[in-house]
Structure formats: C-alpha cells, structure tokens
Design a protein around this motif. Structure first.
Motif, PDB file in Angstrom:
ATOM      1  N   LEU A  85       0.804  -1.272   0.074  1.00  0.00           N
ATOM      2  CA  LEU A  85      -0.258  -0.034   0.052  1.00  0.00           C
ATOM      3  C   LEU A  85       0.864   1.299   0.107  1.00  0.00           C
ATOM      4  CD1 LEU A  85      -2.963   1.178   0.125  1.00  0.00           C
ATOM      5  CD2 LEU A  85      -2.624   1.024   2.489  1.00  0.00           C
ATOM      6  N   VAL A  86       1.943   1.253   0.695  1.00  0.00           N
ATOM      7  CA  VAL A  86       2.823   2.591   0.762  1.00  0.00           C
ATOM      8  C   VAL A  86       3.604   2.457  -0.364  1.00  0.00           C
ATOM      9  CG1 VAL A  86       4.982   3.192   2.059  1.00  0.00           C
ATOM     10  CG2 VAL A  86       3.287   2.038   3.346  1.00  0.00           C
ATOM     11  N   LYS A  87       3.979   1.425  -0.991  1.00  0.00           N
ATOM     12  CA  LYS A  87       4.557   1.511  -2.348  1.00  0.00           C
ATOM     13  C   LYS A  87       3.687   2.127  -3.389  1.00  0.00           C
ATOM     14  CE  LYS A  87       6.556  -1.407  -5.976  1.00  0.00           C
ATOM     15  NZ  LYS A  87       6.841  -2.865  -6.220  1.00  0.00           N
ATOM     16  N   ASP A  88       2.310   1.660  -3.439  1.00  0.00           N
ATOM     17  CA  ASP A  88       1.452   2.380  -4.148  1.00  0.00           C
ATOM     18  C   ASP A  88       1.344   3.637  -4.228  1.00  0.00           C
ATOM     19  OD1 ASP A  88       0.858   0.028  -5.390  1.00  0.00           O
ATOM     20  OD2 ASP A  88      -0.981  -0.536  -4.254  1.00  0.00           O
ATOM     21  N   PHE A  89       1.132   4.210  -3.043  1.00  0.00           N
ATOM     22  CA  PHE A  89       1.099   5.633  -2.416  1.00  0.00           C
ATOM     23  C   PHE A  89       2.238   6.335  -2.906  1.00  0.00           C
ATOM     24  CE2 PHE A  89      -2.728   6.984  -0.127  1.00  0.00           C
ATOM     25  CZ  PHE A  89      -3.463   5.637  -0.192  1.00  0.00           C
ATOM     26  N   ILE A  90       3.277   6.012  -2.763  1.00  0.00           N
ATOM     27  CA  ILE A  90       4.562   6.758  -3.053  1.00  0.00           C
ATOM     28  C   ILE A  90       4.603   6.815  -4.787  1.00  0.00           C
ATOM     29  CG2 ILE A  90       7.043   6.678  -3.087  1.00  0.00           C
ATOM     30  CD1 ILE A  90       7.059   5.313  -0.309  1.00  0.00           C
ATOM     31  N   ALA A  91       4.437   5.658  -5.491  1.00  0.00           N
ATOM     32  CA  ALA A  91       4.367   5.588  -6.691  1.00  0.00           C
ATOM     33  C   ALA A  91       3.393   6.558  -7.392  1.00  0.00           C
ATOM     34  CB  ALA A  91       4.290   4.306  -7.352  1.00  0.00           C
ATOM     35  N   GLY A  92       2.123   6.736  -6.821  1.00  0.00           N
ATOM     36  CA  GLY A  92       1.101   7.502  -6.943  1.00  0.00           C
ATOM     37  C   GLY A  92       1.614   8.803  -6.926  1.00  0.00           C
ATOM     38  N   MET A  93       2.221   9.198  -5.943  1.00  0.00           N
ATOM     39  CA  MET A  93       2.624  10.625  -5.559  1.00  0.00           C
ATOM     40  C   MET A  93       3.677  11.195  -6.891  1.00  0.00           C
ATOM     41  SD  MET A  93       3.022  10.959  -1.455  1.00  0.00           S
ATOM     42  CE  MET A  93       3.497  12.640  -1.717  1.00  0.00           C
ATOM     43  N   PHE A  94       4.569  10.320  -7.076  1.00  0.00           N
ATOM     44  CA  PHE A  94       5.504  10.968  -8.015  1.00  0.00           C
ATOM     45  C   PHE A  94       5.161  10.796  -9.305  1.00  0.00           C
ATOM     46  CE2 PHE A  94       8.823   9.481  -4.729  1.00  0.00           C
ATOM     47  CZ  PHE A  94       9.577  10.681  -5.133  1.00  0.00           C
ATOM     48  N   MET A  95       4.053   9.848  -9.712  1.00  0.00           N
ATOM     49  CA  MET A  95       3.270   9.928 -11.067  1.00  0.00           C
ATOM     50  C   MET A  95       2.698  11.319 -11.111  1.00  0.00           C
ATOM     51  SD  MET A  95       0.093   9.673 -12.388  1.00  0.00           S
ATOM     52  CE  MET A  95      -0.868   8.609 -11.047  1.00  0.00           C
ATOM     53  N   LEU A  96       1.999  11.678 -10.205  1.00  0.00           N
ATOM     54  CA  LEU A  96       1.344  12.940 -10.121  1.00  0.00           C
ATOM     55  C   LEU A  96       2.167  14.380 -10.315  1.00  0.00           C
ATOM     56  CD1 LEU A  96      -1.621  12.008  -7.741  1.00  0.00           C
ATOM     57  CD2 LEU A  96      -2.040  12.570 -10.140  1.00  0.00           C
ATOM     58  N   LEU A  97       3.126  14.076  -9.425  1.00  0.00           N
ATOM     59  CA  LEU A  97       3.996  15.393  -9.326  1.00  0.00           C
ATOM     60  C   LEU A  97       4.791  15.455 -10.906  1.00  0.00           C
ATOM     61  CD1 LEU A  97       5.715  15.018  -5.753  1.00  0.00           C
ATOM     62  CD2 LEU A  97       4.440  16.800  -6.617  1.00  0.00           C
ATOM     63  N   GLU A  98       5.077  14.274 -11.410  1.00  0.00           N
ATOM     64  CA  GLU A  98       5.723  14.420 -12.675  1.00  0.00           C
ATOM     65  C   GLU A  98       5.067  14.404 -13.732  1.00  0.00           C
ATOM     66  OE1 GLU A  98       8.071  10.687 -12.555  1.00  0.00           O
ATOM     67  OE2 GLU A  98       9.467  11.518 -10.792  1.00  0.00           O
ATOM     68  N   ASP A  99       3.670  14.465 -13.599  1.00  0.00           N
ATOM     69  CA  ASP A  99       2.668  14.427 -14.707  1.00  0.00           C
ATOM     70  C   ASP A  99       2.805  13.417 -15.837  1.00  0.00           C
ATOM     71  OD1 ASP A  99       0.529  15.366 -15.921  1.00  0.00           O
ATOM     72  OD2 ASP A  99       1.514  17.109 -17.200  1.00  0.00           O
ATOM     73  N   GLN A 100       3.161  12.073 -15.391  1.00  0.00           N
ATOM     74  CA  GLN A 100       3.522  11.048 -16.412  1.00  0.00           C
ATOM     75  C   GLN A 100       2.063  10.693 -16.998  1.00  0.00           C
ATOM     76  OE1 GLN A 100       4.907   7.793 -14.262  1.00  0.00           O
ATOM     77  NE2 GLN A 100       6.215   8.680 -13.036  1.00  0.00           N
ATOM     78  N   TYR A 101       0.903  10.982 -16.664  1.00  0.00           N
ATOM     79  CA  TYR A 101      -0.064  10.658 -17.372  1.00  0.00           C
ATOM     80  C   TYR A 101      -1.621  11.305 -16.602  1.00  0.00           C
ATOM     81  CZ  TYR A 101      -0.855   6.669 -14.694  1.00  0.00           C
ATOM     82  OH  TYR A 101      -0.624   5.749 -13.496  1.00  0.00           O
ATOM     83  N   GLY A 102      -2.620  11.567 -17.408  1.00  0.00           N
ATOM     84  CA  GLY A 102      -3.638  12.127 -16.634  1.00  0.00           C
ATOM     85  C   GLY A 102      -4.972  11.498 -17.117  1.00  0.00           C
ATOM     86  N   VAL A 103      -6.101  12.040 -16.827  1.00  0.00           N
ATOM     87  CA  VAL A 103      -7.523  11.549 -17.115  1.00  0.00           C
ATOM     88  C   VAL A 103      -7.758  11.790 -18.810  1.00  0.00           C
ATOM     89  CG1 VAL A 103      -9.924  11.869 -17.008  1.00  0.00           C
ATOM     90  CG2 VAL A 103      -8.312  11.737 -14.955  1.00  0.00           C
ATOM     91  N   GLY A 104      -7.920  10.893 -19.603  1.00  0.00           N
ATOM     92  CA  GLY A 104      -8.106  11.373 -20.881  1.00  0.00           C
ATOM     93  C   GLY A 104      -7.003  10.662 -21.862  1.00  0.00           C
ATOM     94  N   ASP A 105      -5.866  10.572 -21.160  1.00  0.00           N
ATOM     95  CA  ASP A 105      -4.418  10.115 -21.931  1.00  0.00           C
ATOM     96  C   ASP A 105      -4.869   8.512 -22.366  1.00  0.00           C
ATOM     97  OD1 ASP A 105      -3.498  12.546 -21.634  1.00  0.00           O
ATOM     98  OD2 ASP A 105      -1.878  12.002 -20.164  1.00  0.00           O
ATOM     99  N   VAL A 106      -4.261   8.217 -23.559  1.00  0.00           N
ATOM    100  CA  VAL A 106      -3.963   7.034 -23.901  1.00  0.00           C
ATOM    101  C   VAL A 106      -2.714   6.399 -23.668  1.00  0.00           C
ATOM    102  CG1 VAL A 106      -4.287   5.344 -25.820  1.00  0.00           C
ATOM    103  CG2 VAL A 106      -5.599   7.299 -25.901  1.00  0.00           C
ATOM    104  N   ILE A 107      -2.720   5.423 -22.466  1.00  0.00           N
ATOM    105  CA  ILE A 107      -1.450   5.039 -22.262  1.00  0.00           C
ATOM    106  C   ILE A 107      -1.251   3.366 -22.279  1.00  0.00           C
ATOM    107  CG2 ILE A 107      -1.257   6.835 -20.607  1.00  0.00           C
ATOM    108  CD1 ILE A 107      -1.921   4.864 -18.393  1.00  0.00           C
ATOM    109  N   ASP A 108      -0.007   2.857 -22.241  1.00  0.00           N
ATOM    110  CA  ASP A 108       0.294   1.559 -22.422  1.00  0.00           C
ATOM    111  C   ASP A 108       1.113   1.309 -20.943  1.00  0.00           C
ATOM    112  OD1 ASP A 108       1.229  -1.132 -22.791  1.00  0.00           O
ATOM    113  OD2 ASP A 108       2.279  -0.785 -24.632  1.00  0.00           O
TER     114      ASP A 108
END
Length: 287
Positions: free
Chosen positions: A125-148
């Motif tokens: 759970l901690v791993k998921d939260f940390i990864a989610g925080m960095f993903m949001l901070l770095e703007d790796q993807y967002g709603v509406g994006d097509v991703i693989d």
C-alpha cells in the motif's frame, strides 16, 4: 494573578492547554488556506496547446488539460492538508500531554513500534501511494490520456494515489495499482504523429507520385477544420521510404494534437486513395 489559591495551578494549566489547542487549530487553518491557494494557482494556467500552433487552441483540448491539472493539484493538495493536520495536531496533542505531566516517552515508543508493524504489513500500500505521488508530481499521465502500462492499454478514466483506472478498446475496465507500473507509454502528451506508407508499382513515375502526395499534404494543411482541431504542422512527404523488387513505398506524415493521430491517419488514407484513383495509379501489395 490568582494568588496562593490551591486551584490556581489547575486554572493556569487549563488556560495553557486551551491556548495550545487554539494555536494548533489556527496554524492548521492557516496551513490549509495556504495549500488551497497554491492548489488553485496550480490548477489554473494558460493554454498548453498554444505552444504547438499560433492562434487559439481547441476548447476541448484546453478543457481536458485544465481538468488534468486540476485533478493533479487537488490530489496533491489533499495529501498536503492531511500531512499538515497530522503534524500540527499531533504536536499539539503531545504538548498537552506533557503539560498534564503524562509521560509521553512510552507513548512515543509504542507508536513507533506500531508504525513499524503497520509499515511491514502495508508495504504494498505504501509503495502504491509513493508511486502515485511521484506519478502525479511528474505528470506522467492524466485523465483522458491513452497509455500503455504493459498490463493493459487504454484511456485513463481516473487517477488516485493508489490505483489507475483504464478502459481499453473493447470497453473493458482495468484497475492497476500504481506500485506495479514499471513503465508507461503515453500517446497523449505533447504531440502525436500520423503517417501513411504508400506502396506503388516499381515502374511508377517517382516524381509524379511525390508531387501528387505533396498536393494531398497541401490540401490537408489548407483544410481549416483539420488545422483548428487536429493538425499542428504541415504534412510532409519523405519520398521513397522503402525499395523492393515489387514496389516503391512513399511515406507521408504529419504532427497532430495528442490522441488525434488515428483520425488524421484515416483522413489521410481517404485523400491519398482518392488522389491515386483520379491519377490512375494503383497501390501494390501492403506496407
């Protein structure tokens, strides 16, 4: 103030505790207001698509980008508010306990041991939260994006600190834990590219075919509807891309707005096929 009355220390302690609590809530509210102001400023901004073309950007694209910035900023703001509340109120609680002469060392030790136990039990759970925080901070993807993501390919429908929700081309919804995503291919950031390979007979007029494709490219660039909503750069004809014993392969390509490459490619195929039919040039095989 209270003289030598026996209840004077109790009143003094009560007043001190009240002041500590009031100060803690004031500091908490101030921190929340500052975070809210920063979040609101981060959630609003100018048109990102304006960097790709001169003039006004499509309203739909700007609305999507604005919603993406807003969601990212609000998520981070929520995390920061929770952290601020825990730090301020936790410090106030410990100060009050110390004021009441309650030993806090055993409490801190117990909390530390409990934290270690919870940490071991909630590593994923901690791993998921940390990864989610960095993903949001770095703007790796967002709603509406097509991703693989490797596990699934689709359009992002929701992003939280713990999971990412995708919907694939078949309509299937995927829930992917952020901590399990090791690499992401994003087809919707910055710009995309649409291209078409045109195989013609080996003995075809190379110059004539290239001129024909350049005319198609000019017509697409002159189409105001395409320029306003999909294309960000004039289509280019690269000439002969491949050479074989049975065909010559020409390539026509153009930059598009994010996720618009499929629509542009379909329109390109229709126009190229129509132009070739009019000129009496047949396609050979497939490329």
């Amino acid at each position: 103030m209270f003289g030598n009355e026996p209840w004077a220390p109790l009143v003094s302690s009560a007043i001190t505790i009240v002041l500590i609590l009031v100060l803690a809530f004031v500091l908490r509210n101030v921190a929340h207001r500052i975070i809210t102001r920063v979040v609101n400023r981060a959630a609003t901004g100018g048109s990102i698509t304006s960097r790709f073309r001169k003039g006004a950007a499509p309203d739909g694209i700007d609305a999507l980008l604005h919603e993406r910035r807003k969601q990212r900023a609000e998520t981070m703001g929520s995390v920061l508010k929770h952290v601020a509340s825990i730090v301020v109120l936790g410090t106030a609680a410990l100060t009050v306990l110390d004021r009441l002469t309650i030993p806090i060392a055993p409490l801190l030790t117990s909390v530390g041991i409990l934290g270690v136990a919870v940490g071991f039990g909630a590593q994923e759970l901690v791993k998921d939260f940390i990864a989610g925080m960095f993903m949001l901070l770095e703007d790796q993807y967002g709603v509406g994006d097509v991703i693989d993501t490797g596990a699934a390919v689709g359009t992002v429908e929701a992003v939280t600190l713990r999971i990412t929700r995708l919907r694939d081309a078949d309509g299937r919804v995927w829930y992917i834990r952020n901590g399990t995503i090791t690499r992401v291919g994003n087809e919707s950031q910055g710009w995309s590219r649409a291209y078409m390979d045109v195989p013609v007979a080996y003995d075809a007029d190379v110059v004539g075919v290239k001129v024909l494709l350049e005319q198609v490219a000019e017509e697409m660039w002159a189409d105001s509807e395409l320029r306003e909503s999909k294309i960000v750069e004039e289509p280019q004809v690269y000439g002969v891309e491949q050479l074989s014993d049975s065909s010559l392969v020409f390539r026509i390509t153009t930059k598009t707005l994010p996720s618009a490459q499929s629509e542009v490619a379909r329109e390109m195929r229709l126009r190229v096929k129509s132009a070739l039919d009019t000129a009496g040039i047949q396609l050979v095989g497939s490329a």
